[in-house]
Design an enzyme around this catalytic site. Structure first.
Site, short mmCIF file in Angstrom:
data_model
loop_
_atom_site.label_atom_id
_atom_site.label_comp_id
_atom_site.label_asym_id
_atom_site.label_seq_id
_atom_site.Cartn_x
_atom_site.Cartn_y
_atom_site.Cartn_z
N TYR A 32 0.83 -1.21 0.00
CA TYR A 32 0.00 0.00 0.00
C TYR A 32 0.86 1.25 0.00
O TYR A 32 2.07 1.19 0.21
CB TYR A 32 -0.95 0.00 1.21
CG TYR A 32 -0.28 0.35 2.52
CD1 TYR A 32 0.52 -0.56 3.20
CD2 TYR A 32 -0.43 1.62 3.09
CE1 TYR A 32 1.14 -0.23 4.40
CE2 TYR A 32 0.17 1.96 4.29
CZ TYR A 32 0.96 1.03 4.93
OH TYR A 32 1.58 1.37 6.11
N ARG A 51 7.94 3.56 -5.02
CA ARG A 51 8.02 2.68 -3.84
C ARG A 51 6.94 1.59 -3.89
O ARG A 51 7.19 0.45 -3.51
CB ARG A 51 7.91 3.51 -2.55
CG ARG A 51 8.20 2.69 -1.32
CD ARG A 51 8.26 3.55 -0.07
NE ARG A 51 6.98 4.15 0.25
CZ ARG A 51 6.78 5.02 1.22
NH1 ARG A 51 7.78 5.41 1.98
NH2 ARG A 51 5.59 5.53 1.46
N LYS A 143 6.45 -1.94 1.94
CA LYS A 143 5.28 -1.31 2.58
C LYS A 143 4.12 -2.30 2.47
O LYS A 143 3.21 -2.16 1.65
CB LYS A 143 4.98 0.04 1.93
CG LYS A 143 4.20 0.96 2.86
CD LYS A 143 4.34 2.40 2.44
CE LYS A 143 3.43 3.35 3.18
NZ LYS A 143 3.50 3.36 4.62
N GLU A 175 12.89 2.88 13.54
CA GLU A 175 11.97 3.93 13.08
C GLU A 175 10.74 3.88 13.96
O GLU A 175 10.68 3.08 14.90
CB GLU A 175 11.60 3.70 11.60
CG GLU A 175 10.92 2.36 11.37
CD GLU A 175 10.54 2.10 9.91
OE1 GLU A 175 10.43 3.04 9.12
OE2 GLU A 175 10.33 0.92 9.58
N LEU A 199 11.50 1.45 6.54
CA LEU A 199 10.87 1.91 5.31
C LEU A 199 11.61 3.15 4.80
O LEU A 199 11.93 4.03 5.60
CB LEU A 199 9.40 2.26 5.56
CG LEU A 199 8.62 2.58 4.31
CD1 LEU A 199 8.30 1.31 3.53
CD2 LEU A 199 7.33 3.31 4.63
N1 PDD Z 1 3.27 5.23 7.06
N2 PDD Z 1 7.99 4.02 8.44
C1 PDD Z 1 6.85 3.31 8.50
C2 PDD Z 1 6.86 1.97 9.16
C3 PDD Z 1 5.67 3.83 7.93
O1 PDD Z 1 4.54 3.12 7.96
C4 PDD Z 1 5.70 5.13 7.33
C5 PDD Z 1 4.49 5.75 6.71
C6 PDD Z 1 6.93 5.83 7.31
C7 PDD Z 1 7.05 7.19 6.67
O2 PDD Z 1 6.97 7.09 5.27
P1 PDD Z 1 6.42 8.30 4.39
O3 PDD Z 1 7.20 9.48 4.75
O4 PDD Z 1 6.66 7.83 3.00
O5 PDD Z 1 4.95 8.46 4.70
C8 PDD Z 1 8.05 5.24 7.88
C9 PDD Z 1 2.03 5.67 6.45
C10 PDD Z 1 1.81 7.14 6.49
C11 PDD Z 1 0.88 4.86 7.03
O6 PDD Z 1 1.08 3.67 7.22
O7 PDD Z 1 -0.21 5.41 7.26
#
Ligand code: PDD
Length: 274
Positions: A32, A51, A143, A175, A199
């Site tokens: 996703y 991604r 993801k 993270e 991620l």
């Molecule tokens: N999550 N690390 C993890 C485990 C994440 O699930 C996310 C984002 C990030 C940050 O990635 P980005 O900057 O590309 O949003 C880091 C999304 C927002 C979610 O699961 O809702």
């Protein structure tokens, strides 16, 4: 209005459209993205699409190779929703087939939602996080829909009154459950290097570019929970949290308990680019 999409149809978000034998909800067999749209303009959409395709490749799932057509279906949902500030959620699963662990021979399923986003009010004054063991699998760079360890850890944080859980693997910060984590020490930004254990955040990519613009060193190296507690500043980033200052880690206050100058400068620049 909130609008959804499932395999070519635009539907009401609460309509029942996904059959029981769908691998997304039976196995979490999919990937996703969450893409934010500001004033009608998707933020770093191509990076999100890259991604998504990489995540799909990593689990041997074949998304529509016509990337433009796929992107257009996303943009059509956005346009039909009539929303200008929204979060676009896109999920691709291995499709609908009688439950069997082996890969089915069927088309993938695509579901999407378009929903107005809410600005998290903690943004300016800063938020608190807990430290939590990273109990996820070895391939967190994908993801994937499998978010059980993430939601369990986030719930622990929430029940204690904290915004996020920062995950720790082998004594090092990886993270957040849904964010990337950073510390600032001696005016350098330090964040966990990209590996299979985190991620590759799109907001992280934006922060790296902004740091370069602001001539702030951006150092990709591992750090410990202790280094986090004695850092000058701590912040986390994600599409939905943007750049969020962290002023408390467990019961320890970070520095003077207010967002620091580096985080503030990054937030200011981030506002410009969105
Ligand atoms: N999550 N690390 C993890 C485990 C994440 O699930 C996310 C984002 C990030 C940050 O990635 P980005 O900057 O590309 O949003 C880091 C999304 C927002 C979610 O699961 O809702």
């Amino acid at each position: 209005m909130i609008l959804a999409y499932f395999n070519g149809e635009f539907v009401e978000p609460n309509e029942s459209v996904v059959p029981i034998d769908e691998r997304g909800h039976q196995f979490g067999d999919g990937v996703y993205e969450v893409i934010r749209i500001y004033d009608g303009k998707p933020f770093m959409m191509d990076e999100h699409l890259d991604r998504l395709y990489q995540s799909a490749d990593a689990i041997k799932l074949r998304i529509d190779p016509n990337r433009e057509a796929f992107k257009n279906s996303m943009l059509e949902l956005v346009q039909r929703s009539g929303l200008t500030n929204l979060d676009l959620y896109v999920q691709v699963t291995r499709g609908m087939a009688p439950r069997n662990h082996l890969f089915p021979e069927c088309p993938v399923s695509v579901s999407m939602t378009a929903k107005p986003f809410q600005i998290i009010p903690v943004g300016d004054k800063g938020a608190s996080v807990i430290l939590h063991p990273d109990e996820r699998w070895a391939n967190c760079y994908i993801k994937s829909l499998n978010l059980l360890p993430n939601i369990l850890a986030k719930q622990v944080a929430y029940e204690k009154g904290y915004l996020e859980a920062i995950l720790v693997r082998d004594g090092k910060v990886t993270e957040g459950t849904s964010s990337n984590a950073y510390i600032v020490k001696d005016s350098s930004i330090i964040t966990t290097p990209l590996s299979k254990h985190i991620l590759s955040g799109i907001t992280r990519m934006a922060v790296k570019n902004l740091a370069e613009l602001l001539r702030i060193p951006f150092v990709e190296k591992q750090f410990t929970p202790d280094e986090m507690i004695i850092a000058d500043e701590v912040f986390i980033t994600s599409t939905t949290l943007e750049i969020t200052p962290i002023i408390r880690v467990d019961d320890k206050q970070i520095n003077d308990g207010t967002p620091g100058p580096v985080t503030k400068a990054l937030k200011e620049q981030f506002k410009q680019i969105i």
